[in-house]
Design a protein around this motif. Structure first.
Motif, PDB file in Angstrom:
ATOM      1  N   MET A   1       0.841  -1.193   0.000  1.00 42.54           N
ATOM      2  CA  MET A   1       0.000   0.000   0.000  1.00 42.54           C
ATOM      3  C   MET A   1       0.880   1.249   0.000  1.00 42.54           C
ATOM      4  N   PRO A   2       0.352   2.362  -0.538  1.00 41.50           N
ATOM      5  CA  PRO A   2       1.166   3.588  -0.609  1.00 41.50           C
ATOM      6  C   PRO A   2       1.233   4.368   0.698  1.00 41.50           C
ATOM      7  N   TYR A   3       0.587   3.871   1.751  1.00 36.45           N
ATOM      8  CA  TYR A   3       0.471   4.624   2.994  1.00 36.45           C
ATOM      9  C   TYR A   3       1.816   4.768   3.712  1.00 36.45           C
ATOM     10  N   THR A   4       1.958   5.885   4.408  1.00 35.19           N
ATOM     11  CA  THR A   4       3.136   6.147   5.226  1.00 35.19           C
ATOM     12  C   THR A   4       2.803   5.887   6.695  1.00 35.19           C
ATOM     13  N   LEU A   5       3.599   5.063   7.339  1.00 35.87           N
ATOM     14  CA  LEU A   5       3.399   4.747   8.759  1.00 35.87           C
ATOM     15  C   LEU A   5       4.149   5.759   9.620  1.00 35.87           C
ATOM     16  N   PRO A   6       3.656   5.972  10.875  1.00 37.82           N
ATOM     17  CA  PRO A   6       2.432   5.410  11.459  1.00 37.82           C
ATOM     18  C   PRO A   6       1.217   6.267  11.133  1.00 37.82           C
ATOM     19  N   PHE A   7       0.034   5.681  11.285  1.00 39.11           N
ATOM     20  CA  PHE A   7      -1.209   6.442  11.219  1.00 39.11           C
ATOM     21  C   PHE A   7      -2.243   5.744  12.099  1.00 39.11           C
ATOM     22  N   THR A   8      -3.214   6.515  12.548  1.00 38.00           N
ATOM     23  CA  THR A   8      -4.261   6.007  13.426  1.00 38.00           C
ATOM     24  C   THR A   8      -5.311   5.269  12.612  1.00 38.00           C
ATOM     25  N   LEU A   9      -5.671   4.071  13.040  1.00 42.54           N
ATOM     26  CA  LEU A   9      -6.697   3.291  12.359  1.00 42.54           C
ATOM     27  C   LEU A   9      -8.093   3.864  12.638  1.00 42.54           C
ATOM     28  N   GLY A  10      -9.092   3.338  11.926  1.00 42.81           N
ATOM     29  CA  GLY A  10     -10.483   3.732  12.150  1.00 42.81           C
ATOM     30  C   GLY A  10     -11.051   4.541  11.004  1.00 42.81           C
ATOM     31  N   HIS A  11     -11.822   3.879  10.132  1.00 47.71           N
ATOM     32  CA  HIS A  11     -12.375   4.564   8.951  1.00 47.71           C
ATOM     33  C   HIS A  11     -13.903   4.687   9.012  1.00 47.71           C
ATOM     34  N   GLU A  12     -14.485   4.321  10.133  1.00 47.68           N
ATOM     35  CA  GLU A  12     -15.939   4.328  10.291  1.00 47.68           C
ATOM     36  C   GLU A  12     -16.242   5.172  11.523  1.00 47.68           C
ATOM     37  N   ALA A  13     -16.613   6.446  11.312  1.00 47.27           N
ATOM     38  CA  ALA A  13     -16.595   7.379  12.439  1.00 47.27           C
ATOM     39  C   ALA A  13     -17.823   8.263  12.522  1.00 47.27           C
ATOM     40  N   ALA A  14     -18.185   8.559  13.766  1.00 46.96           N
ATOM     41  CA  ALA A  14     -19.207   9.561  14.066  1.00 46.96           C
ATOM     42  C   ALA A  14     -18.832  10.193  15.396  1.00 46.96           C
ATOM     43  N   GLY A  15     -19.229  11.432  15.580  1.00 48.64           N
ATOM     44  CA  GLY A  15     -18.885  12.107  16.826  1.00 48.64           C
ATOM     45  C   GLY A  15     -19.520  13.472  16.914  1.00 48.64           C
ATOM     46  N   TRP A  16     -18.947  14.289  17.788  1.00 49.38           N
ATOM     47  CA  TRP A  16     -19.487  15.625  18.015  1.00 49.38           C
ATOM     48  C   TRP A  16     -18.442  16.662  17.632  1.00 49.38           C
ATOM     49  N   VAL A  17     -18.874  17.711  16.987  1.00 54.87           N
ATOM     50  CA  VAL A  17     -17.963  18.784  16.597  1.00 54.87           C
ATOM     51  C   VAL A  17     -17.327  19.378  17.847  1.00 54.87           C
ATOM     52  N   GLU A  18     -15.994  19.377  17.866  1.00 49.92           N
ATOM     53  CA  GLU A  18     -15.247  19.927  18.996  1.00 49.92           C
ATOM     54  C   GLU A  18     -14.732  21.335  18.695  1.00 49.92           C
ATOM     55  N   ALA A  19     -14.210  21.530  17.480  1.00 50.07           N
ATOM     56  CA  ALA A  19     -13.677  22.844  17.106  1.00 50.07           C
ATOM     57  C   ALA A  19     -13.714  22.986  15.595  1.00 50.07           C
ATOM     58  N   LEU A  20     -13.945  24.204  15.142  1.00 49.43           N
ATOM     59  CA  LEU A  20     -14.026  24.507  13.712  1.00 49.43           C
ATOM     60  C   LEU A  20     -12.817  25.322  13.283  1.00 49.43           C
ATOM     61  N   GLY A  21     -12.222  24.953  12.159  1.00 48.12           N
ATOM     62  CA  GLY A  21     -11.115  25.716  11.623  1.00 48.12           C
ATOM     63  C   GLY A  21     -11.599  26.988  10.955  1.00 48.12           C
TER      64      GLY A  21
END
Length: 348
Positions: free
Chosen positions: A54-74
Protein backbone atom coordinates in the motif's frame (compact mmCIF):
# COMPACT_ATOMS: atom_id res chain seq x y z
CA UNK A 1 -3.41 18.53 23.24
CA UNK A 2 -2.09 15.03 23.91
CA UNK A 3 -4.40 12.02 23.82
CA UNK A 4 -4.42 8.27 23.04
CA UNK A 5 -4.88 6.59 19.66
CA UNK A 6 -4.47 3.11 18.20
CA UNK A 7 -1.89 3.41 15.45
CA UNK A 8 -0.50 1.06 12.85
CA UNK A 9 3.23 1.41 13.43
CA UNK A 10 4.58 -1.55 11.49
CA UNK A 11 3.10 -3.68 8.71
CA UNK A 12 1.99 -7.17 9.72
CA UNK A 13 2.05 -6.18 13.38
CA UNK A 14 -0.85 -5.40 15.77
CA UNK A 15 -1.64 -1.70 16.22
CA UNK A 16 -0.27 0.07 19.28
CA UNK A 17 -2.05 2.32 21.75
CA UNK A 18 0.11 5.44 21.65
CA UNK A 19 0.12 8.96 22.96
CA UNK A 20 -0.41 11.38 20.09
CA UNK A 21 -0.61 15.12 19.65
CA UNK A 22 -3.93 16.56 18.48
CA UNK A 23 -3.54 19.98 16.88
CA UNK A 24 -6.11 22.70 16.46
CA UNK A 25 -8.01 22.58 13.14
CA UNK A 26 -6.57 24.67 10.32
CA UNK A 27 -8.49 26.42 7.52
CA UNK A 28 -11.45 24.28 6.40
CA UNK A 29 -10.73 21.54 8.94
CA UNK A 30 -12.98 20.25 11.73
CA UNK A 31 -11.91 18.58 14.96
CA UNK A 32 -14.32 15.90 16.18
CA UNK A 33 -14.70 14.33 19.59
CA UNK A 34 -15.12 10.68 18.61
CA UNK A 35 -18.41 9.20 19.78
CA UNK A 36 -18.23 5.91 17.93
CA UNK A 37 -15.57 4.31 15.73
CA UNK A 38 -16.49 1.07 14.04
CA UNK A 39 -13.95 -1.76 14.11
CA UNK A 40 -13.94 -3.46 10.71
CA UNK A 41 -12.66 -6.68 9.14
CA UNK A 42 -10.76 -4.51 6.69
CA UNK A 43 -8.71 -3.25 9.66
CA UNK A 44 -7.58 -6.83 10.21
CA UNK A 45 -6.80 -7.15 6.51
CA UNK A 46 -4.85 -3.90 6.56
CA UNK A 47 -2.72 -5.08 9.48
CA UNK A 48 -1.74 -8.22 7.56
CA UNK A 49 -0.61 -6.44 4.39
CA UNK A 50 3.11 -6.85 3.60
CA UNK A 51 5.37 -3.79 3.47
CA UNK A 52 5.32 -1.92 0.15
CA UNK A 53 1.90 -3.16 -0.96
CA UNK A 54 0.00 0.00 0.00
CA UNK A 55 1.17 3.59 -0.61
CA UNK A 56 0.47 4.62 2.99
CA UNK A 57 3.14 6.15 5.23
CA UNK A 58 3.40 4.75 8.76
CA UNK A 59 2.43 5.41 11.46
CA UNK A 60 -1.21 6.44 11.22
CA UNK A 61 -4.26 6.01 13.43
CA UNK A 62 -6.70 3.29 12.36
CA UNK A 63 -10.48 3.73 12.15
CA UNK A 64 -12.38 4.56 8.95
CA UNK A 65 -15.94 4.33 10.29
CA UNK A 66 -16.60 7.38 12.44
CA UNK A 67 -19.21 9.56 14.07
CA UNK A 68 -18.88 12.11 16.83
CA UNK A 69 -19.49 15.62 18.02
CA UNK A 70 -17.96 18.78 16.60
CA UNK A 71 -15.25 19.93 19.00
CA UNK A 72 -13.68 22.84 17.11
CA UNK A 73 -14.03 24.51 13.71
CA UNK A 74 -11.12 25.72 11.62
CA UNK A 75 -11.08 29.17 10.01
CA UNK A 76 -13.63 29.52 7.23
CA UNK A 77 -15.86 26.60 8.31
CA UNK A 78 -19.54 27.47 8.48
CA UNK A 79 -22.77 25.50 8.84
CA UNK A 80 -21.67 23.49 11.90
CA UNK A 81 -21.54 24.25 15.60
CA UNK A 82 -19.71 22.85 18.60
CA UNK A 83 -21.40 19.77 20.08
CA UNK A 84 -23.31 18.93 16.90
CA UNK A 85 -23.44 15.17 16.13
CA UNK A 86 -22.06 14.33 12.69
CA UNK A 87 -21.23 11.29 10.59
CA UNK A 88 -17.89 11.25 8.78
CA UNK A 89 -17.73 10.29 5.11
CA UNK A 90 -14.68 8.04 5.19
CA UNK A 91 -13.37 8.41 1.63
CA UNK A 92 -11.09 11.46 1.62
CA UNK A 93 -10.25 12.37 -1.94
CA UNK A 94 -8.68 15.47 -3.41
CA UNK A 95 -12.06 17.22 -3.63
CA UNK A 96 -11.18 18.64 -7.03
CA UNK A 97 -11.15 15.87 -9.66
CA UNK A 98 -14.33 15.01 -11.56
CA UNK A 99 -15.37 11.99 -9.41
CA UNK A 100 -14.80 14.00 -6.20
CA UNK A 101 -16.84 16.92 -7.55
CA UNK A 102 -19.66 14.43 -8.15
CA UNK A 103 -19.48 13.15 -4.57
CA UNK A 104 -17.61 9.96 -5.55
CA UNK A 105 -14.48 10.46 -3.50
CA UNK A 106 -14.27 6.66 -3.31
CA UNK A 107 -13.15 6.95 -6.94
CA UNK A 108 -10.77 9.92 -6.53
CA UNK A 109 -8.34 10.02 -9.46
CA UNK A 110 -5.46 11.40 -7.39
CA UNK A 111 -5.18 8.63 -4.80
CA UNK A 112 -1.75 7.47 -6.10
CA UNK A 113 -0.23 10.90 -5.45
CA UNK A 114 -2.22 11.54 -2.27
CA UNK A 115 -0.97 8.22 -0.86
CA UNK A 116 -4.10 7.66 1.22
CA UNK A 117 -7.76 6.70 0.84
CA UNK A 118 -9.12 8.38 3.95
CA UNK A 119 -9.05 8.51 7.73
CA UNK A 120 -7.73 5.19 9.01
CA UNK A 121 -6.50 4.38 5.52
CA UNK A 122 -3.25 6.26 5.23
CA UNK A 123 -4.32 9.28 7.28
CA UNK A 124 -5.11 9.45 10.98
CA UNK A 125 -8.53 7.94 11.63
CA UNK A 126 -11.03 7.62 14.44
CA UNK A 127 -9.72 4.89 16.79
CA UNK A 128 -8.78 7.72 19.10
CA UNK A 129 -10.38 10.26 21.38
CA UNK A 130 -10.34 12.90 18.65
CA UNK A 131 -10.09 12.90 14.85
CA UNK A 132 -9.15 15.82 12.63
CA UNK A 133 -11.31 15.83 9.49
CA UNK A 134 -9.64 17.69 6.58
CA UNK A 135 -12.79 19.34 5.25
CA UNK A 136 -16.30 20.08 6.45
CA UNK A 137 -17.59 18.69 3.12
CA UNK A 138 -16.92 15.23 4.59
CA UNK A 139 -19.40 15.69 7.46
CA UNK A 140 -23.10 14.85 7.44
CA UNK A 141 -25.34 16.07 10.30
CA UNK A 142 -26.90 13.17 12.23
CA UNK A 143 -29.82 14.96 13.85
CA UNK A 144 -31.12 12.92 16.78
CA UNK A 145 -29.09 9.76 16.04
CA UNK A 146 -26.46 8.86 18.63
CA UNK A 147 -22.90 8.67 17.17
CA UNK A 148 -22.10 5.81 19.56
CA UNK A 149 -24.74 3.59 17.97
CA UNK A 150 -24.81 4.74 14.36
CA UNK A 151 -21.15 5.19 13.38
CA UNK A 152 -21.29 1.95 11.28
CA UNK A 153 -23.57 3.71 8.79
CA UNK A 154 -20.36 5.20 7.35
CA UNK A 155 -19.17 1.84 6.01
CA UNK A 156 -21.15 -1.21 7.16
CA UNK A 157 -24.29 0.35 5.68
CA UNK A 158 -22.81 2.54 2.94
CA UNK A 159 -20.87 -0.27 1.24
CA UNK A 160 -23.84 -2.65 0.68
CA UNK A 161 -26.08 0.31 -0.22
CA UNK A 162 -23.63 1.39 -2.94
CA UNK A 163 -23.53 -2.20 -4.19
CA UNK A 164 -27.30 -2.70 -4.34
CA UNK A 165 -27.84 0.66 -6.04
CA UNK A 166 -25.75 -0.42 -9.01
CA UNK A 167 -27.92 -3.55 -9.24
CA UNK A 168 -31.33 -1.87 -8.88
CA UNK A 169 -32.40 -2.65 -12.48
CA UNK A 170 -32.13 -6.35 -11.58
CA UNK A 171 -33.90 -6.12 -8.22
CA UNK A 172 -37.43 -5.88 -9.57
CA UNK A 173 -40.56 -7.52 -8.15
CA UNK A 174 -40.19 -11.27 -8.51
CA UNK A 175 -36.38 -11.15 -8.32
CA UNK A 176 -34.15 -12.75 -5.69
CA UNK A 177 -31.13 -11.38 -3.83
CA UNK A 178 -28.79 -13.64 -1.87
CA UNK A 179 -26.64 -12.25 0.96
CA UNK A 180 -23.74 -14.53 1.91
CA UNK A 181 -22.54 -13.73 5.43
CA UNK A 182 -24.94 -11.93 7.75
CA UNK A 183 -22.66 -10.44 10.36
CA UNK A 184 -22.56 -6.66 10.79
CA UNK A 185 -22.36 -5.76 7.08
CA UNK A 186 -24.64 -8.56 5.94
CA UNK A 187 -27.33 -7.54 8.42
CA UNK A 188 -27.28 -4.05 6.95
CA UNK A 189 -27.43 -5.49 3.43
CA UNK A 190 -30.59 -7.43 4.32
CA UNK A 191 -32.27 -4.34 5.76
CA UNK A 192 -31.28 -2.12 2.86
CA UNK A 193 -32.56 -4.62 0.32
CA UNK A 194 -35.85 -4.78 2.24
CA UNK A 195 -36.08 -0.98 2.49
CA UNK A 196 -35.44 -0.05 -1.14
CA UNK A 197 -36.30 -3.10 -3.29
CA UNK A 198 -39.10 -5.60 -3.82
CA UNK A 199 -36.68 -8.53 -4.16
CA UNK A 200 -37.02 -11.74 -2.18
CA UNK A 201 -34.04 -11.94 0.18
CA UNK A 202 -32.19 -15.15 1.04
CA UNK A 203 -29.67 -14.91 3.89
CA UNK A 204 -26.81 -17.41 4.06
CA UNK A 205 -24.50 -18.02 7.03
CA UNK A 206 -22.93 -20.77 9.09
CA UNK A 207 -24.38 -19.37 12.33
CA UNK A 208 -27.97 -20.26 13.17
CA UNK A 209 -28.06 -17.28 15.55
CA UNK A 210 -27.09 -14.86 12.78
CA UNK A 211 -29.60 -16.43 10.42
CA UNK A 212 -32.32 -15.94 13.01
CA UNK A 213 -31.28 -12.30 13.34
CA UNK A 214 -31.36 -11.88 9.55
CA UNK A 215 -34.91 -13.23 9.55
CA UNK A 216 -35.89 -10.63 12.17
CA UNK A 217 -34.35 -7.90 10.02
CA UNK A 218 -36.28 -8.78 6.88
CA UNK A 219 -34.84 -11.87 5.19
CA UNK A 220 -37.54 -13.98 3.53
CA UNK A 221 -35.54 -17.20 3.64
CA UNK A 222 -32.45 -18.39 5.51
CA UNK A 223 -30.02 -21.07 4.37
CA UNK A 224 -27.22 -22.71 6.35
CA UNK A 225 -23.88 -22.34 4.57
CA UNK A 226 -22.99 -25.99 4.09
CA UNK A 227 -22.65 -28.55 1.30
CA UNK A 228 -26.40 -28.40 0.66
CA UNK A 229 -26.60 -24.60 0.32
CA UNK A 230 -26.38 -24.43 -3.49
CA UNK A 231 -29.09 -27.02 -3.97
CA UNK A 232 -31.33 -25.39 -1.38
CA UNK A 233 -31.05 -21.95 -2.99
CA UNK A 234 -31.55 -23.42 -6.47
CA UNK A 235 -34.70 -25.08 -5.18
CA UNK A 236 -35.95 -21.79 -3.71
CA UNK A 237 -35.38 -20.07 -7.07
CA UNK A 238 -37.04 -22.78 -9.20
CA UNK A 239 -33.64 -23.85 -10.48
CA UNK A 240 -32.88 -20.44 -11.99
CA UNK A 241 -30.67 -18.88 -9.33
CA UNK A 242 -30.61 -15.35 -7.95
CA UNK A 243 -30.45 -12.11 -9.90
CA UNK A 244 -28.01 -10.60 -7.38
CA UNK A 245 -25.60 -12.37 -5.03
CA UNK A 246 -23.76 -10.28 -2.43
CA UNK A 247 -20.73 -12.06 -1.01
CA UNK A 248 -19.92 -10.20 2.19
CA UNK A 249 -17.20 -12.71 3.15
CA UNK A 250 -15.05 -13.15 0.06
CA UNK A 251 -13.22 -16.44 0.69
CA UNK A 252 -12.84 -19.27 -1.83
CA UNK A 253 -15.82 -21.25 -0.52
CA UNK A 254 -18.24 -18.31 -0.49
CA UNK A 255 -17.21 -17.20 -3.98
CA UNK A 256 -17.78 -20.75 -5.21
CA UNK A 257 -21.20 -20.65 -3.55
CA UNK A 258 -21.95 -17.29 -5.18
CA UNK A 259 -21.11 -18.62 -8.64
CA UNK A 260 -23.24 -21.68 -7.95
CA UNK A 261 -26.40 -19.75 -7.09
CA UNK A 262 -26.26 -16.78 -9.48
CA UNK A 263 -28.50 -16.85 -12.52
CA UNK A 264 -27.83 -16.03 -16.16
CA UNK A 265 -27.47 -12.27 -16.76
CA UNK A 266 -27.30 -11.78 -13.00
CA UNK A 267 -24.64 -10.10 -10.91
CA UNK A 268 -22.16 -11.39 -8.34
CA UNK A 269 -21.01 -8.64 -6.00
CA UNK A 270 -17.83 -9.13 -4.00
CA UNK A 271 -17.98 -6.97 -0.86
CA UNK A 272 -15.90 -9.11 1.49
CA UNK A 273 -12.12 -8.95 1.32
CA UNK A 274 -11.40 -12.42 2.63
CA UNK A 275 -8.76 -12.96 -0.05
CA UNK A 276 -10.63 -15.65 -1.97
CA UNK A 277 -10.35 -16.24 -5.71
CA UNK A 278 -13.19 -16.83 -8.16
CA UNK A 279 -11.95 -18.88 -11.13
CA UNK A 280 -13.13 -17.02 -14.21
CA UNK A 281 -13.60 -18.84 -17.46
CA UNK A 282 -16.46 -19.37 -19.90
CA UNK A 283 -18.15 -21.99 -17.73
CA UNK A 284 -17.00 -20.53 -14.40
CA UNK A 285 -20.04 -18.30 -13.91
CA UNK A 286 -23.51 -18.33 -15.48
CA UNK A 287 -23.76 -16.92 -18.99
CA UNK A 288 -23.57 -13.12 -19.18
CA UNK A 289 -23.35 -12.86 -15.40
CA UNK A 290 -21.44 -9.81 -14.19
CA UNK A 291 -18.80 -10.06 -11.47
CA UNK A 292 -18.17 -6.73 -9.74
CA UNK A 293 -16.22 -5.49 -6.73
CA UNK A 294 -18.03 -2.37 -5.49
CA UNK A 295 -15.91 -0.03 -3.38
CA UNK A 296 -17.40 1.77 -0.38
CA UNK A 297 -19.87 4.43 -1.60
CA UNK A 298 -20.47 8.04 -2.51
CA UNK A 299 -21.23 11.01 -0.29
CA UNK A 300 -24.79 11.40 -1.70
CA UNK A 301 -25.36 7.70 -0.99
CA UNK A 302 -24.23 8.19 2.61
CA UNK A 303 -26.83 10.94 2.95
CA UNK A 304 -29.47 8.54 1.60
CA UNK A 305 -28.43 5.81 4.06
CA UNK A 306 -28.61 8.32 6.91
CA UNK A 307 -32.10 9.35 5.76
CA UNK A 308 -33.23 5.71 5.94
CA UNK A 309 -31.87 5.44 9.48
CA UNK A 310 -33.53 8.69 10.55
CA UNK A 311 -36.82 7.44 9.12
CA UNK A 312 -36.62 4.32 11.29
CA UNK A 313 -36.09 1.96 8.35
CA UNK A 314 -32.82 0.54 9.71
CA UNK A 315 -31.83 -1.14 12.96
CA UNK A 316 -28.22 -1.18 14.10
CA UNK A 317 -26.87 -4.05 16.17
CA UNK A 318 -23.70 -2.94 17.96
CA UNK A 319 -21.49 -3.98 20.84
CA UNK A 320 -19.61 -1.18 22.58
CA UNK A 321 -15.95 -1.38 23.60
CA UNK A 322 -13.66 1.17 25.22
CA UNK A 323 -10.57 2.30 23.29
CA UNK A 324 -8.41 0.10 25.51
CA UNK A 325 -10.62 -2.90 24.65
CA UNK A 326 -9.88 -2.72 20.91
CA UNK A 327 -7.75 -5.91 20.96
CA UNK A 328 -10.72 -7.74 22.51
CA UNK A 329 -13.02 -6.42 19.78
CA UNK A 330 -10.62 -7.66 17.10
CA UNK A 331 -10.35 -11.05 18.82
CA UNK A 332 -14.14 -11.36 18.90
CA UNK A 333 -14.25 -10.37 15.25
CA UNK A 334 -11.73 -13.03 14.28
CA UNK A 335 -13.69 -15.62 16.25
CA UNK A 336 -17.00 -14.63 14.66
CA UNK A 337 -18.69 -14.12 18.03
CA UNK A 338 -19.87 -10.54 17.56
CA UNK A 339 -23.63 -10.18 17.32
CA UNK A 340 -23.36 -7.20 15.01
CA UNK A 341 -20.81 -4.43 14.64
CA UNK A 342 -18.07 -3.65 17.17
CA UNK A 343 -18.03 0.07 17.97
CA UNK A 344 -15.26 1.70 19.99
CA UNK A 345 -16.56 4.48 22.25
CA UNK A 346 -13.48 6.39 23.49
CA UNK A 347 -15.53 8.73 25.68
CA UNK A 348 -17.87 6.09 27.09
Amino acid sequence: MKTKAYQLVEWQKPPELREVEVREPGPGEVLLKVGGAGACHSDLTLMGIPPGFMPYTLPFTLGHEAAGWVEALGPGVTGFERGQPVLVYGCWGCGRCKPCRMGSENHCERVPELRYHGGGLGRDGSLAHYVLVPSSRLLVPMGSLDPRDWAPLADAALAPYHALKRALPLLVPGSTAVVIGVGGVGQMAVQLLRAVTAARIIAVDMSLEKLARAKELGADETVRSDEHAVGHIRELTRGLGAEVVMDVVGVDSTLKLAAGVARQSGQIQLLGIGGGVLPFHFFGVPLECQVVAPYWGTLPELMEVLALAQAGRLRMTVEHFSLEQLPEAFQRMRGGTLKGRAVITPHG
